[in-house]
Motif scaffolding. Structure first.
Motif, mmCIF file in Angstrom:
data_model
loop_
_atom_site.group_PDB
_atom_site.id
_atom_site.type_symbol
_atom_site.label_atom_id
_atom_site.label_comp_id
_atom_site.label_asym_id
_atom_site.label_seq_id
_atom_site.Cartn_x
_atom_site.Cartn_y
_atom_site.Cartn_z
ATOM 1 N N ALA A 137 34.383 36.954 44.680
ATOM 2 C CA ALA A 137 34.928 36.963 43.321
ATOM 3 C C ALA A 137 35.903 38.117 43.190
ATOM 4 N N VAL A 138 37.015 37.873 42.490
ATOM 5 C CA VAL A 138 38.021 38.903 42.274
ATOM 6 C C VAL A 138 38.320 38.985 40.783
ATOM 7 N N PRO A 139 38.901 40.096 40.312
ATOM 8 C CA PRO A 139 39.206 40.238 38.881
ATOM 9 C C PRO A 139 40.093 39.107 38.373
ATOM 10 N N GLY A 140 39.941 38.796 37.099
ATOM 11 C CA GLY A 140 40.733 37.738 36.493
ATOM 12 C C GLY A 140 40.067 36.384 36.530
ATOM 13 N N GLY A 141 38.772 36.356 36.843
ATOM 14 C CA GLY A 141 38.054 35.090 36.860
ATOM 15 C C GLY A 141 38.403 34.195 38.024
ATOM 16 N N ARG A 142 38.847 34.782 39.129
ATOM 17 C CA ARG A 142 39.235 34.009 40.303
ATOM 18 C C ARG A 142 38.221 34.181 41.430
ATOM 19 N N THR A 143 38.229 33.198 42.333
ATOM 20 C CA THR A 143 37.510 33.313 43.591
ATOM 21 C C THR A 143 38.534 33.323 44.712
ATOM 22 N N ALA A 144 38.427 34.313 45.597
ATOM 23 C CA ALA A 144 39.347 34.430 46.726
ATOM 24 C C ALA A 144 38.683 33.867 47.974
ATOM 25 N N TYR A 145 39.414 33.049 48.719
ATOM 26 C CA TYR A 145 38.936 32.462 49.979
ATOM 27 C C TYR A 145 39.863 32.934 51.094
ATOM 28 N N LEU A 146 39.278 33.227 52.251
ATOM 29 C CA LEU A 146 40.070 33.649 53.410
ATOM 30 C C LEU A 146 39.656 32.827 54.614
ATOM 31 N N ILE A 147 40.624 32.097 55.183
ATOM 32 C CA ILE A 147 40.408 31.316 56.409
ATOM 33 C C ILE A 147 40.933 32.140 57.571
ATOM 34 N N GLU A 148 40.104 32.350 58.585
ATOM 35 C CA GLU A 148 40.454 33.205 59.719
ATOM 36 C C GLU A 148 40.142 32.517 61.042
ATOM 37 N N ASP A 149 41.004 32.746 62.026
ATOM 38 C CA ASP A 149 40.687 32.358 63.393
ATOM 39 C C ASP A 149 40.368 33.617 64.190
ATOM 40 N N GLU A 150 40.276 33.496 65.510
ATOM 41 C CA GLU A 150 39.877 34.651 66.323
ATOM 42 C C GLU A 150 40.923 35.761 66.326
ATOM 43 N N GLU A 151 42.150 35.445 65.918
ATOM 44 C CA GLU A 151 43.203 36.452 65.905
ATOM 45 C C GLU A 151 43.390 37.104 64.543
ATOM 46 N N GLY A 152 42.725 36.573 63.512
ATOM 47 C CA GLY A 152 42.847 37.187 62.199
ATOM 48 C C GLY A 152 43.081 36.164 61.111
ATOM 49 N N PRO A 153 43.471 36.608 59.906
ATOM 50 C CA PRO A 153 43.662 35.713 58.762
ATOM 51 C C PRO A 153 44.724 34.647 59.014
ATOM 52 N N VAL A 154 44.416 33.410 58.578
ATOM 53 C CA VAL A 154 45.337 32.284 58.702
ATOM 54 C C VAL A 154 45.903 31.899 57.333
ATOM 55 N N LEU A 155 45.040 31.863 56.316
ATOM 56 C CA LEU A 155 45.466 31.461 54.986
ATOM 57 C C LEU A 155 44.517 32.060 53.955
ATOM 58 N N ALA A 156 45.088 32.673 52.931
ATOM 59 C CA ALA A 156 44.303 33.186 51.804
ATOM 60 C C ALA A 156 44.561 32.295 50.597
ATOM 61 N N LEU A 157 43.484 31.883 49.926
ATOM 62 C CA LEU A 157 43.598 31.052 48.740
ATOM 63 C C LEU A 157 42.872 31.725 47.594
ATOM 64 N N SER A 158 43.380 31.538 46.390
ATOM 65 C CA SER A 158 42.647 31.983 45.211
ATOM 66 C C SER A 158 42.521 30.806 44.263
ATOM 67 N N LEU A 159 41.367 30.738 43.603
ATOM 68 C CA LEU A 159 41.058 29.608 42.743
ATOM 69 C C LEU A 159 40.597 30.118 41.387
ATOM 70 N N ARG A 160 41.309 29.733 40.349
ATOM 71 C CA ARG A 160 40.924 30.079 38.982
ATOM 72 C C ARG A 160 40.429 28.824 38.278
ATOM 73 N N ARG A 161 39.166 28.843 37.861
ATOM 74 C CA ARG A 161 38.564 27.705 37.166
ATOM 75 C C ARG A 161 38.769 27.891 35.665
ATOM 76 N N THR A 162 39.577 27.042 35.074
ATOM 77 C CA THR A 162 39.868 27.165 33.652
ATOM 78 C C THR A 162 40.046 25.770 33.074
ATOM 79 N N SER A 163 41.172 25.471 32.505
ATOM 80 C CA SER A 163 41.450 24.159 31.927
ATOM 81 C C SER A 163 42.781 23.643 32.459
ATOM 82 N N THR A 164 43.012 22.350 32.274
ATOM 83 C CA THR A 164 44.308 21.794 32.658
ATOM 84 C C THR A 164 45.442 22.523 31.948
ATOM 85 N N GLU A 165 45.275 22.748 30.658
ATOM 86 C CA GLU A 165 46.313 23.412 29.878
ATOM 87 C C GLU A 165 46.625 24.799 30.426
#
Length: 543
Positions: A137-165
């Protein structure tokens, strides 16, 4: 020369980017030779402060909006500008370091997508790559995800659950790269996005359909009512039906339970059922679908609307009508959008470049592997379901009952023609829909069609004979409706051929047929019924 996009900030997000420090200027050719306008994806979180890009001659200075590993995107008083990034020509604390760059993707929007579906897709994608996944969990009501292989980070994603609007507002304000939507964008939102330089969000490639969901009416167990009409449901929502006996139940005051006001699925259903009408002012609001279902289950007079698959512990009610309207929310009726309160779940993407690693994740969502993840998450994905004609007896029986002589009746000979056309085929769930009297696909159906084109290119239909069967509502005479339905089928085929480069691969044939109002999905006296009936279905010759 630098191409300039025009941006007007969403009113609620004004001031979050900050003022620019200089007017737009010409950047040296070395920094712009490979420039592609307005295509860089913002980074999460955006680098603070501004950067000064250029050396000798004129320079460009402004807050950094994003960096995708190749392109830097700056805000200027004239709009957002993207240019090929050269670290040697950039000064300031916001200048990114390409050596330590991690591709990132920010997603924000509907909680129906954010609570379960996107986390499951992110986990499934990491598993498909054989990579490790961590989250926090990170500030701002987001969840941070980190995909890593053996050499290090591949892709960082953040997800904020709110509304369509709010997800769309985040996209407008450069605070998200992708908006998660449980309803189509409104005309006002589309206009704001165009003004903000995000492109034409009504265009097919801006809306990425990933699944279908549905809203289902529910009542307390033991109420005794098993179904109701969409018209009766609309009267309940408007507050004009206030007692169960008016719905065929026992005399008991009715209490309406609904989710939060900013729930995109609920907004879409209310628009479909009420149009411009007002919702009952005494509706009891709850924070989540689970809370609605629990409250209705405890309330003997309760009625509510919750997503498909979230009805427990309440009792789901079927929706029925007199014109073949599908009653129950089932995987096949939701996947075809034949169930009248089906809602699309979609990603809205701005017209700009994404880092290759982020683009790969978005592309993976269309794969069969990802579609299986969606099904396990409780929603109907876009992977075609096979529906035999024998499983569609209800709508065939309704069509036969409505046929016969008269100005409005469909001749029995037309139904016989329908059986000759469809009898030896299976229906596939992808279904394409239109506006009234129009042969133009809506944006989400365009997304469905692109997925069909890709499946044909991939060889999924090699050696198969496909049929695009057009249908209409019951307004007007049956002869005109048959012609209109054929025009719709032809429009879908023409667009499919365009997506395939002008022709079909060897071994694939696509025929069309106009079947008019012969198999209505809803009553033409209601807007909801007419919308359900205007469609083109996909059928395939049985093997």
């Amino acid at each position: 020369m630098i191409a300039v996009g025009w941006i007007s900030r969403h009113a609620r997000r004004l001031g979050r980017i900050g003022p620019c420090l200089a007017l737009i200027c010409l950047v040296p050719a070395a920094a712009t030779a490979q420039h592609s306008p307005d295509i860089a994806a913002p980074v999460f979180p955006p680098p603070p402060g501004s950067a000064r890009v250029g050396a000798g001659g004129l320079v460009l200075t402004g807050p950094v909006l994003g960096f995708d590993g190749t392109y830097l995107r700056l805000a200027t008083p004239e709009g957002a500008v993207s240019l090929v990034y050269d670290a040697d020509l950039c000064t300031g604390a916001a200048c990114p370091d390409p050596k330590n760059f991690v591709p990132q993707l920010r997603l924000s929007g509907a909680s129906r997508l954010g609570d379960l579906i996107l986390p499951a897709l992110i986990e499934g994608y990491a598993r498909s790559l054989g990579h490790a996944l961590s989250q926090e969990a990170v500030p701002g009501g987001r969840t941070a995800y980190l995909i890593e292989d053996e050499e290090g980070p591949v892709l960082a994603l953040s997800l904020r659950r709110t509304s369509t609007e709010d997800g769309i507002a985040d996209l407008l304000a450069e605070e998200a790269d992708v908006a998660l939507a449980a309803r189509p964008m409104t005309a006002e939102e589309i206009a704001l996005a165009r003004d903000a330089g995000l492109g034409a969000m009504e265009a097919p490639r801006r809306a990425r359909l990933i699944a279908f969901d549905a809203l289902v009416p529910i009542a307390a167990p033991g109420q005794g009512l098993r179904d109701l009409t969409p018209e009766d449901l609309a009267e309940v929502l408007a507050g004009r039906i206030t007692d169960w006996q008016d719905l065929g139940g026992a005399a008991l005051p009715l209490t309406l339970h609904l989710g939060p006001e900013d729930d995109g699925q609920l907004q879409g259903a209310l628009l479909a059922l009420l149009g411009d009408g007002e919702l009952a002012p005494d509706a009891v609001r709850h924070a989540s679908a689970g809370a609605v279902a629990a409250a209705v289950a405890r309330d003997a007079g309760g009625i509510g609307l919750v997503p498909f698959g979230a009805t427990d512990p309440a009792e789901p009610l079927a929706l029925h009508g007199g014109c073949g309207l599908q009653g129950h929310a089932l995987p096949e009726t939701v996947a075809t959008a034949d169930y009248p309160l089906t809602q699309p779940l979609a990603l809205y993407l701005p017209a700009r470049r994404f880092a290759p690693e982020a683009a790969a994740f978005l592309a993976w969502i269309d794969t069969p592997e990802a579609q299986m993840v969606l099904r396990r998450s409780g929603v109907a994905g876009t992977l075609p379901l096979r529906i035999p004609l024998s499983a569609q007896g209800g709508r065939l029986a309704s069509a036969i009952a409505a046929a016969g002589p008269g100005a409005d009746g469909v001749p029995l000979t037309e139904l016989q023609r329908v059986m000759r056309v469809l009898g030896a085929r299976l229906r596939l769930s992808p279904t394409f829909r239109f506006d009234s009297g129009d042969a133009q696909l809506d944006p989400l159906s365009e997304s469905h069609l692109r997925q069909l084109a890709q499946a044909i290119r991939d060889g999924s239909y090699r050696g198969r004979r496909l049929l695009l069967a057009g249908f209409s509502d019951g307004l007007g005479d049956w002869v005109s409706n048959r012609s209109l339905s054929e025009d719709r089928a032809r429009a879908v085929r023409d667009e499919l051929l365009r997506l395939l480069g002008g022709g079909l691969p060897q071994g694939v044939t696509v025929q069309i047929a106009g079947l008019g109002e012969a198999l209505p999905m809803g009553c033409s006296r209601s807007t909801l019924g007419r919308t359900a009936s205007r469609r083109v279905e996909l059928w395939v010759q049985e093997e």
